[in-house]
Design a protein around this motif. Structure first.
Motif, PDB file in Angstrom:
ATOM      1  N   GLY A  74       0.824  -1.206   0.000  1.00  0.00           N
ATOM      2  CA  GLY A  74       0.000   0.000   0.000  1.00  0.00           C
ATOM      3  C   GLY A  74       0.854   1.250   0.000  1.00  0.00           C
ATOM      4  O   GLY A  74       1.862   1.319   0.710  1.00  0.00           O
ATOM      5  N   ASP A  75       0.462   2.249  -0.815  1.00  0.00           N
ATOM      6  CA  ASP A  75       1.285   3.451  -0.881  1.00  0.00           C
ATOM      7  C   ASP A  75       1.061   4.391   0.306  1.00  0.00           C
ATOM      8  O   ASP A  75       1.668   5.464   0.380  1.00  0.00           O
ATOM      9  N   ASP A  76       0.214   3.960   1.251  1.00  0.00           N
ATOM     10  CA  ASP A  76       0.014   4.773   2.451  1.00  0.00           C
ATOM     11  C   ASP A  76       0.948   4.391   3.593  1.00  0.00           C
ATOM     12  O   ASP A  76       0.926   5.028   4.648  1.00  0.00           O
ATOM     13  N   ILE A  77       1.785   3.381   3.410  1.00  0.00           N
ATOM     14  CA  ILE A  77       2.656   2.936   4.501  1.00  0.00           C
ATOM     15  C   ILE A  77       3.590   4.048   4.995  1.00  0.00           C
ATOM     16  O   ILE A  77       3.699   4.263   6.202  1.00  0.00           O
ATOM     17  N   PRO A  78       4.282   4.778   4.105  1.00  0.00           N
ATOM     18  CA  PRO A  78       5.138   5.852   4.639  1.00  0.00           C
ATOM     19  C   PRO A  78       4.349   6.886   5.436  1.00  0.00           C
ATOM     20  O   PRO A  78       4.861   7.470   6.399  1.00  0.00           O
ATOM     21  N   ARG A  79       3.108   7.113   5.054  1.00  0.00           N
ATOM     22  CA  ARG A  79       2.260   8.081   5.735  1.00  0.00           C
ATOM     23  C   ARG A  79       1.828   7.559   7.109  1.00  0.00           C
ATOM     24  O   ARG A  79       1.637   8.328   8.046  1.00  0.00           O
ATOM     25  N   LYS A  80       1.653   6.255   7.208  1.00  0.00           N
ATOM     26  CA  LYS A  80       1.257   5.658   8.483  1.00  0.00           C
ATOM     27  C   LYS A  80       2.383   5.738   9.506  1.00  0.00           C
ATOM     28  O   LYS A  80       2.134   5.749  10.713  1.00  0.00           O
ATOM     29  N   GLY A  81       3.610   5.745   9.033  1.00  0.00           N
ATOM     30  CA  GLY A  81       4.746   5.910   9.933  1.00  0.00           C
ATOM     31  C   GLY A  81       5.010   4.687  10.766  1.00  0.00           C
ATOM     32  O   GLY A  81       4.958   3.560  10.290  1.00  0.00           O
ATOM     33  N   GLY A  82       5.287   4.897  12.040  1.00  0.00           N
ATOM     34  CA  GLY A  82       5.745   3.825  12.908  1.00  0.00           C
ATOM     35  C   GLY A  82       7.262   3.900  13.025  1.00  0.00           C
ATOM     36  O   GLY A  82       7.943   4.391  12.122  1.00  0.00           O
ATOM     37  N   PRO A  83       7.825   3.422  14.134  1.00  0.00           N
ATOM     38  CA  PRO A  83       9.262   3.564  14.362  1.00  0.00           C
ATOM     39  C   PRO A  83      10.136   2.975  13.261  1.00  0.00           C
ATOM     40  O   PRO A  83      11.194   3.525  12.956  1.00  0.00           O
ATOM     41  N   GLY A  84       9.705   1.850  12.679  1.00  0.00           N
ATOM     42  CA  GLY A  84      10.509   1.269  11.612  1.00  0.00           C
ATOM     43  C   GLY A  84      10.673   2.215  10.440  1.00  0.00           C
ATOM     44  O   GLY A  84      11.763   2.403   9.906  1.00  0.00           O
ATOM     45  N   VAL A  85       9.574   2.838  10.042  1.00  0.00           N
ATOM     46  CA  VAL A  85       9.587   3.759   8.906  1.00  0.00           C
ATOM     47  C   VAL A  85      10.285   5.064   9.256  1.00  0.00           C
ATOM     48  O   VAL A  85      11.077   5.600   8.469  1.00  0.00           O
ATOM     49  N   THR A  86      10.018   5.602  10.417  1.00  0.00           N
ATOM     50  CA  THR A  86      10.456   6.967  10.716  1.00  0.00           C
ATOM     51  C   THR A  86      11.859   7.063  11.296  1.00  0.00           C
ATOM     52  O   THR A  86      12.510   8.106  11.155  1.00  0.00           O
ATOM     53  N   THR A  87      12.351   6.010  11.941  1.00  0.00           N
ATOM     54  CA  THR A  87      13.628   6.137  12.647  1.00  0.00           C
ATOM     55  C   THR A  87      14.761   5.278  12.113  1.00  0.00           C
ATOM     56  O   THR A  87      15.909   5.461  12.534  1.00  0.00           O
ATOM     57  N   ALA A  88      14.483   4.307  11.229  1.00  0.00           N
ATOM     58  CA  ALA A  88      15.566   3.478  10.692  1.00  0.00           C
ATOM     59  C   ALA A  88      16.592   4.360   9.995  1.00  0.00           C
ATOM     60  O   ALA A  88      16.269   5.402   9.424  1.00  0.00           O
ATOM     61  N   ASP A  89      17.840   3.943  10.024  1.00  0.00           N
ATOM     62  CA  ASP A  89      18.900   4.728   9.393  1.00  0.00           C
ATOM     63  C   ASP A  89      18.711   4.822   7.885  1.00  0.00           C
ATOM     64  O   ASP A  89      19.144   5.797   7.261  1.00  0.00           O
ATOM     65  N   LEU A  90      18.081   3.820   7.288  1.00  0.00           N
ATOM     66  CA  LEU A  90      17.745   3.837   5.867  1.00  0.00           C
ATOM     67  C   LEU A  90      16.383   3.188   5.678  1.00  0.00           C
ATOM     68  O   LEU A  90      16.128   2.109   6.224  1.00  0.00           O
ATOM     69  N   LEU A  91      15.507   3.831   4.904  1.00  0.00           N
ATOM     70  CA  LEU A  91      14.232   3.237   4.506  1.00  0.00           C
ATOM     71  C   LEU A  91      14.329   2.834   3.045  1.00  0.00           C
ATOM     72  O   LEU A  91      14.709   3.642   2.184  1.00  0.00           O
ATOM     73  N   VAL A  92      14.006   1.581   2.745  1.00  0.00           N
ATOM     74  CA  VAL A  92      13.981   1.082   1.370  1.00  0.00           C
ATOM     75  C   VAL A  92      12.533   0.812   0.982  1.00  0.00           C
ATOM     76  O   VAL A  92      11.841   0.032   1.645  1.00  0.00           O
ATOM     77  N   VAL A  93      12.079   1.469  -0.074  1.00  0.00           N
ATOM     78  CA  VAL A  93      10.756   1.197  -0.646  1.00  0.00           C
ATOM     79  C   VAL A  93      10.997   0.238  -1.797  1.00  0.00           C
ATOM     80  O   VAL A  93      11.505   0.620  -2.859  1.00  0.00           O
ATOM     81  N   ASN A  94      10.655  -1.017  -1.594  1.00  0.00           N
ATOM     82  CA  ASN A  94      11.052  -2.095  -2.503  1.00  0.00           C
ATOM     83  C   ASN A  94       9.940  -2.451  -3.507  1.00  0.00           C
ATOM     84  O   ASN A  94       8.795  -2.056  -3.347  1.00  0.00           O
ATOM     85  N   LYS A  95      10.324  -3.195  -4.534  1.00  0.00           N
ATOM     86  CA  LYS A  95       9.414  -3.724  -5.557  1.00  0.00           C
ATOM     87  C   LYS A  95       8.709  -2.611  -6.330  1.00  0.00           C
ATOM     88  O   LYS A  95       7.515  -2.706  -6.652  1.00  0.00           O
ATOM     89  N   THR A  96       9.441  -1.551  -6.645  1.00  0.00           N
ATOM     90  CA  THR A  96       8.833  -0.428  -7.354  1.00  0.00           C
ATOM     91  C   THR A  96       8.320  -0.826  -8.736  1.00  0.00           C
ATOM     92  O   THR A  96       7.436  -0.168  -9.287  1.00  0.00           O
ATOM     93  N   ASP A  97       8.853  -1.916  -9.287  1.00  0.00           N
ATOM     94  CA  ASP A  97       8.381  -2.386 -10.598  1.00  0.00           C
ATOM     95  C   ASP A  97       6.927  -2.850 -10.545  1.00  0.00           C
ATOM     96  O   ASP A  97       6.256  -2.926 -11.587  1.00  0.00           O
ATOM     97  N   LEU A  98       6.422  -3.146  -9.352  1.00  0.00           N
ATOM     98  CA  LEU A  98       5.037  -3.614  -9.209  1.00  0.00           C
ATOM     99  C   LEU A  98       4.024  -2.478  -9.110  1.00  0.00           C
ATOM    100  O   LEU A  98       2.812  -2.719  -9.141  1.00  0.00           O
ATOM    101  N   ALA A  99       4.505  -1.253  -8.953  1.00  0.00           N
ATOM    102  CA  ALA A  99       3.602  -0.127  -8.699  1.00  0.00           C
ATOM    103  C   ALA A  99       2.457  -0.024  -9.702  1.00  0.00           C
ATOM    104  O   ALA A  99       1.294   0.167  -9.302  1.00  0.00           O
ATOM    105  N   PRO A 100       2.701  -0.148 -11.017  1.00  0.00           N
ATOM    106  CA  PRO A 100       1.588  -0.028 -11.965  1.00  0.00           C
ATOM    107  C   PRO A 100       0.533  -1.122 -11.811  1.00  0.00           C
ATOM    108  O   PRO A 100      -0.624  -0.932 -12.176  1.00  0.00           O
ATOM    109  N   TYR A 101       0.929  -2.262 -11.260  1.00  0.00           N
ATOM    110  CA  TYR A 101       0.020  -3.410 -11.174  1.00  0.00           C
ATOM    111  C   TYR A 101      -0.783  -3.431  -9.871  1.00  0.00           C
ATOM    112  O   TYR A 101      -1.797  -4.127  -9.784  1.00  0.00           O
TER     113      TYR A 101
END
Length: 227
Positions: free
Chosen positions: A150-177
């Motif tokens: 879901g593209d709302d995950i970064p908006r939902k936040g949570g410590p994993g998303v907001t505080t990790a030293d690096l955030l990787v948004v993976n499988k971008t090739d699937l976005a159109p599908y």
């Protein structure tokens, strides 16, 4: 694609940064994220990309199996003696944040058995957006999410998303599908994380894991420089 942040910031030093003989121990990098986000595939790709230049080892975490370690062994990404598994027997965050003894023992045994190592990758079992690693276990942490979640995950936040030293948004090739808006995900992630870096990744794209591997190299250089 990476968002333009200060991604070369050095990892924080742990209290125990040296081996008993006084040598700097390996940099320990944690990889966490939800089930199916692509953590193990990212670990495998990092090993293939970096193994010629860095001495690597991997600790995987699963609740009742050694499935992720078995995958890495079958893929031959590292020699078998450099891959080990922890069966947590409970929610994955327990073994990476609350009671880290099994993982600490695993990383210390790997380093003792295989000689000097540059980087040890500690992969968490699949968990939720609150999962973070104890700084007593790892020196820096990567959090992996994927567009299919879901593209709302970064908006939902949570410590994993907001505080990790690096955030990787993976499988971008699937976005159109799956109907995910990558631009929106990138903007939401930047808003949630401030100056912390974000990398949008498709392991099927020509650049593959390259940007994440570059971040790992930068972390290792900074780790060695602070010796």
């Amino acid at each position: 694609m990476h968002l333009d942040h200060a991604h070369d910031a050095p990892p924080a030093l742990s209290a125990d940064a040296h081996l008993p003989d006084g040598r700097r121990r390996a940099l320990r990098l944690g990889l966490g994220g939800p089930v199916g986000s692509g953590k193990t595939a990212t670990v495998a790709a990092l090993c293939r990309t970096l193994r010629a230049e860095l001495s690597l080892a991997v600790v995987t975490n699963d609740i009742y199996t050694r499935e992720d370690a078995t995958f890495l062994l079958k893929e031959g990404v590292l020699p078998p003696e450099r891959i080990t598994a922890v069966e947590t027997g409970a929610c994955p965050h327990t073994a990476i944040r609350d009671d880290i003894s099994a993982n600490l023992e695993a990383v210390e045994e790997l380093e003792a058995a295989t000689g000097p190592l540059d980087v040890i990758l500690v992969e968490s079992g699949g968990d939720n957006l609150t999962a973070t690693f104890s700084r007593g276990l790892v020196d820096a942490q990567i959090f992996v999410i994927d567009v299919a979640g879901g593209d709302d995950i970064p908006r939902k936040g949570g410590p994993g998303v907001t505080t990790a030293d690096l955030l990787v948004v993976n499988k971008t090739d699937l976005a159109p599908y799956v109907g995910s808006d990558l631009d929106r995900m990138a903007k939401d992630a930047a808003h949630a994380r401030g100056e912390l870096p974000v990398i949008l990744q498709s392991l099927r794209a020509p650049e593959g894991v390259g940007p994440v591997a570059g971040w790992v190299r930068a972390q290792h250089r900074a780790w060695r420089a602070r010796g």
